[in-house]
Design an enzyme around this catalytic site. Structure first.
Site, PDB file in Angstrom:
ATOM      1  N   HIS A 193      -5.691  -3.043  -9.810  1.00 41.01           N
ATOM      2  CA  HIS A 193      -6.086  -4.184 -10.656  1.00 41.01           C
ATOM      3  C   HIS A 193      -7.488  -3.933 -11.194  1.00 41.01           C
ATOM      4  O   HIS A 193      -8.369  -3.487 -10.454  1.00 41.01           O
ATOM      5  CB  HIS A 193      -6.158  -5.487  -9.850  1.00 41.01           C
ATOM      6  CG  HIS A 193      -4.860  -5.922  -9.246  1.00 41.01           C
ATOM      7  ND1 HIS A 193      -3.801  -6.382  -9.988  1.00 41.01           N
ATOM      8  CD2 HIS A 193      -4.458  -5.977  -7.957  1.00 41.01           C
ATOM      9  CE1 HIS A 193      -2.797  -6.708  -9.181  1.00 41.01           C
ATOM     10  NE2 HIS A 193      -3.171  -6.466  -7.951  1.00 41.01           N
ATOM     11  N   HIS A 215      -3.832  -4.643   1.996  1.00 39.09           N
ATOM     12  CA  HIS A 215      -3.799  -5.882   2.765  1.00 39.09           C
ATOM     13  C   HIS A 215      -2.415  -6.230   3.299  1.00 39.09           C
ATOM     14  O   HIS A 215      -2.232  -7.328   3.855  1.00 39.09           O
ATOM     15  CB  HIS A 215      -4.323  -7.046   1.886  1.00 39.09           C
ATOM     16  CG  HIS A 215      -3.414  -7.368   0.717  1.00 39.09           C
ATOM     17  ND1 HIS A 215      -2.976  -8.640   0.495  1.00 39.09           N
ATOM     18  CD2 HIS A 215      -2.829  -6.615  -0.233  1.00 39.09           C
ATOM     19  CE1 HIS A 215      -2.193  -8.665  -0.582  1.00 39.09           C
ATOM     20  NE2 HIS A 215      -2.110  -7.444  -1.029  1.00 39.09           N
ATOM     21  N   HIS A 236      -0.619 -14.877  -6.982  1.00 35.71           N
ATOM     22  CA  HIS A 236      -0.090 -15.264  -5.667  1.00 35.71           C
ATOM     23  C   HIS A 236       0.425 -16.706  -5.747  1.00 35.71           C
ATOM     24  O   HIS A 236      -0.041 -17.573  -5.006  1.00 35.71           O
ATOM     25  CB  HIS A 236      -1.158 -15.176  -4.556  1.00 35.71           C
ATOM     26  CG  HIS A 236      -1.386 -13.786  -4.048  1.00 35.71           C
ATOM     27  ND1 HIS A 236      -2.532 -13.428  -3.399  1.00 35.71           N
ATOM     28  CD2 HIS A 236      -0.617 -12.680  -4.079  1.00 35.71           C
ATOM     29  CE1 HIS A 236      -2.468 -12.149  -3.059  1.00 35.71           C
ATOM     30  NE2 HIS A 236      -1.314 -11.675  -3.458  1.00 35.71           N
ATOM     31  N   ASP A 289       3.667  -7.371  -7.788  1.00 35.01           N
ATOM     32  CA  ASP A 289       2.777  -7.106  -8.929  1.00 35.01           C
ATOM     33  C   ASP A 289       2.656  -5.602  -9.203  1.00 35.01           C
ATOM     34  O   ASP A 289       2.185  -5.214 -10.281  1.00 35.01           O
ATOM     35  CB  ASP A 289       1.397  -7.757  -8.745  1.00 35.01           C
ATOM     36  CG  ASP A 289       0.757  -7.471  -7.412  1.00 35.01           C
ATOM     37  OD1 ASP A 289       1.487  -7.309  -6.413  1.00 35.01           O
ATOM     38  OD2 ASP A 289      -0.483  -7.424  -7.352  1.00 35.01           O
ATOM     39  N   ASP A 336      -4.635  -1.936  -4.094  1.00 34.28           N
ATOM     40  CA  ASP A 336      -5.388  -3.201  -4.174  1.00 34.28           C
ATOM     41  C   ASP A 336      -6.867  -3.028  -3.786  1.00 34.28           C
ATOM     42  O   ASP A 336      -7.737  -3.732  -4.314  1.00 34.28           O
ATOM     43  CB  ASP A 336      -4.754  -4.248  -3.248  1.00 34.28           C
ATOM     44  CG  ASP A 336      -3.524  -4.907  -3.862  1.00 34.28           C
ATOM     45  OD1 ASP A 336      -3.426  -4.966  -5.094  1.00 34.28           O
ATOM     46  OD2 ASP A 336      -2.676  -5.384  -3.099  1.00 34.28           O
ATOM     47  N   HIS A 379       2.192   0.364  -2.568  1.00 35.62           N
ATOM     48  CA  HIS A 379       2.251  -1.000  -2.013  1.00 35.62           C
ATOM     49  C   HIS A 379       3.433  -1.703  -2.681  1.00 35.62           C
ATOM     50  O   HIS A 379       3.585  -1.620  -3.904  1.00 35.62           O
ATOM     51  CB  HIS A 379       0.914  -1.676  -2.338  1.00 35.62           C
ATOM     52  CG  HIS A 379       0.773  -3.104  -1.982  1.00 35.62           C
ATOM     53  ND1 HIS A 379       1.356  -3.673  -0.871  1.00 35.62           N
ATOM     54  CD2 HIS A 379       0.074  -4.103  -2.593  1.00 35.62           C
ATOM     55  CE1 HIS A 379       1.027  -4.958  -0.831  1.00 35.62           C
ATOM     56  NE2 HIS A 379       0.255  -5.247  -1.865  1.00 35.62           N
ATOM     57  N   TYR A 428     -12.539 -11.195  -5.138  1.00 39.59           N
ATOM     58  CA  TYR A 428     -11.333 -10.511  -4.658  1.00 39.59           C
ATOM     59  C   TYR A 428     -11.482 -10.181  -3.172  1.00 39.59           C
ATOM     60  O   TYR A 428     -10.584 -10.430  -2.363  1.00 39.59           O
ATOM     61  CB  TYR A 428     -11.187  -9.239  -5.493  1.00 39.59           C
ATOM     62  CG  TYR A 428      -9.904  -8.481  -5.368  1.00 39.59           C
ATOM     63  CD1 TYR A 428      -8.866  -8.696  -6.267  1.00 39.59           C
ATOM     64  CD2 TYR A 428      -9.728  -7.508  -4.400  1.00 39.59           C
ATOM     65  CE1 TYR A 428      -7.688  -7.966  -6.204  1.00 39.59           C
ATOM     66  CE2 TYR A 428      -8.567  -6.778  -4.313  1.00 39.59           C
ATOM     67  CZ  TYR A 428      -7.544  -7.013  -5.215  1.00 39.59           C
ATOM     68  OH  TYR A 428      -6.388  -6.284  -5.139  1.00 39.59           O
ATOM     69  N   GLU A 430       4.219  -4.945  -2.982  1.00 41.20           N
ATOM     70  CA  GLU A 430       4.121  -6.305  -3.522  1.00 41.20           C
ATOM     71  C   GLU A 430       4.542  -6.285  -5.001  1.00 41.20           C
ATOM     72  O   GLU A 430       4.295  -5.308  -5.722  1.00 41.20           O
ATOM     73  CB  GLU A 430       2.691  -6.842  -3.359  1.00 41.20           C
ATOM     74  CG  GLU A 430       2.622  -8.355  -3.521  1.00 41.20           C
ATOM     75  CD  GLU A 430       1.337  -8.995  -2.985  1.00 41.20           C
ATOM     76  OE1 GLU A 430       0.434  -8.274  -2.509  1.00 41.20           O
ATOM     77  OE2 GLU A 430       1.251 -10.245  -3.044  1.00 41.20           O
TER      78      GLU A 430
HETATM   79 FE1  FEO Z   1      -1.100  -6.807  -2.845  1.00 40.43          FE
HETATM   80 FE2  FEO Z   1      -1.906  -6.405  -6.068  1.00 40.43          FE
HETATM   81  O1  FEO Z   1      -0.759  -6.668  -4.647  1.00 40.43           O
END
Ligand code: FEO
Length: 399
Positions: free
Chosen positions: A224, A144, A22, A82, A163, A78, A191, A80
């Site tokens: 992750h 999230h 991030h 990543d 996530d 998601h 996390y 994002e």
């Molecule tokens: Fe919210 Fe692992 O991205």
């Protein structure tokens, strides 16, 4: 790549080198992984991809596992980067492949990449027939991001949770039963504390919704870190505890100091707490020397947070200010707080810290303690008495 079972393969990237995530906002002492999964049933489905810098490597590995043209659908749980970062590269190769995501996911993918990919929006309860098994979609809005979604594979009983239930934890052993449980717990907790705390009410609601489906869960595959294979619901049960104003019998003292006067106060307050209560765990951190996400994790675990700063230019020192800014956004619940600090002439620091903590949802228990210049014997005595009083307050709070 490795096979999770006959039908599901992990096609991701273990990022051993990652130390910041991030941007610079999240420290990843143990690296991370970007987990993508390939389901090969009568239909072939890819779930999520990897972060942009690893797109080429990812696609090379994916091609070794399947002919890209065999991929019938790409699920984006998601958007994002990543997880979606390899999409532009992948979609250049298979531009007609439909992407399945939530309605918000479609908007966010468009906003990130400005491409006219074919997208199919799904909502909770929608399914996709793969032949032998089905995919069942569960929206997880604000867990999230507004687009977040989980995907459940029937038959195999695998929840692809994105996530949620993840950890920034690189490991060559990608299963929870193959890694050091205390390292895994630490990363899962960090996390949750740093990313999911603001959404705790939604976490509880979503877990209740998932449990009410009474679906068998043989594995939880997050996006992750390691896969929860042994007792996969342990992390769900842990989330239930973390989401409900979690705290341990811990006081965290945080300070920043110019010439050690505020440090002396911190240590004397700690001695005062210990004098009265030898059971409570007391941890002391100088904010300017300590990783900010580790500090947030300690705040998450605490019954009480005691924060101190010297006064500088009618304000507070910047490392503590950063922690205060983070706590404001995270919205901790049901935690007590107290403040302290040394000063030379104007002495605004305690008032500033107390007001910010109060506005952030902490229960500030008293006026705080401020001392002029360096504490002498009398000043140290005041700090100890202050600590004694805080110990009483902490004990009054115990169930
Ligand atoms: Fe919210 Fe692992 O991205």
């Amino acid at each position: 790549m490795f096979q999770i079972n006959d039908k599901v393969a992990w096609i991701g990237k273990i990022d051993w080198e990652l130390r910041r995530f991030h941007g610079d906002e999240y420290s990843t002492h143990r690296g991370s992984s970007y987990n993508s999964y390939l389901i090969q049933d009568q239909k072939t489905v890819l779930i999520d991809t990897v972060w942009t810098p690893f797109a080429k490597e990812y696609i090379t590995n994916l091609k070794k596992t399947t002919d890209l043209k065999r991929i019938d659908y790409i699920i984006v749980n998601h958007s994002e980067v990543d997880h979606s970062g390899a999409l532009p590269e992948l979609m250049r190769l298979i531009p007609e492949t439909p992407i399945i995501c939530t309605e918000n996911g479609a908007k966010l993918l468009k906003a990130h990449y400005h491409e006219d990919w074919k997208m199919i929006a799904v909502k909770t309860g929608d399914t996709l027939d793969l032949g032998e098994n089905k995919l069942y979609f569960v929206e997880a809005r604000m867990l999230h991001w507004p687009d977040s979604m989980m995907t459940y594979l029937t038959g195999e009983g695998i929840l692809f949770s994105n996530d949620a239930f993840g950890q920034h934890f690189a490991s060559e052993h990608m299963y929870n039963d193959k890694v050091d449980p205390s390292e895994l717990y630490q990363e899962a907790l960090k996390y949750y504390a740093n990313i999911l705390t603001p959404f705790s009410a939604l976490v509880t609601k979503k877990i209740e919704e998932l449990l009410s489906l009474k679906i068998p869960v043989s594995m939880i595959c997050p996006s992750h870190g390691v896969i929860w294979r042994e007792d996969p619901l342990q992390i769900v049960n842990q989330y239930i505890k973390w989401a409900k104003g979690y705290k341990e019998n811990q006081v965290t003292i945080l300070y920043d100091t110019m010439w050690n006067a505020t440090r002396t106060m911190a240590e004397s307050i700690a001695a005062g707490i210990k004098e009265k209560d030898n059971n409570v765990t007391i941890k002391i951190f100088n904010c300017s020397h300590t990783d900010k996400n580790d500090i947030i994790t300690e705040i998450f675990k605490s019954r009480m947070v005691v924060m101190g700063s010297s006064t500088i230019n009618r304000g507070i020192l910047s490392a503590l200010a950063a922690i205060l800014e983070m706590t404001k956004g995270l919205g901790f619940k049901k935690k007590k707080a107290a403040v302290f600090g040394s000063y030379g002439w104007s002495g605004e620091s305690t008032k500033i810290i107390a007001e910010t903590l109060s506005a952030s949802g902490f229960e500030v228990v008293n006026e705080g303690l401020k001392l002029l210049w360096t504490p002498d014997e009398e000043g140290i005595g005041k700090c100890k008495t202050f600590g004694n009083e805080l110990a009483d307050t902490i004990n009054a709070q115990l169930p």
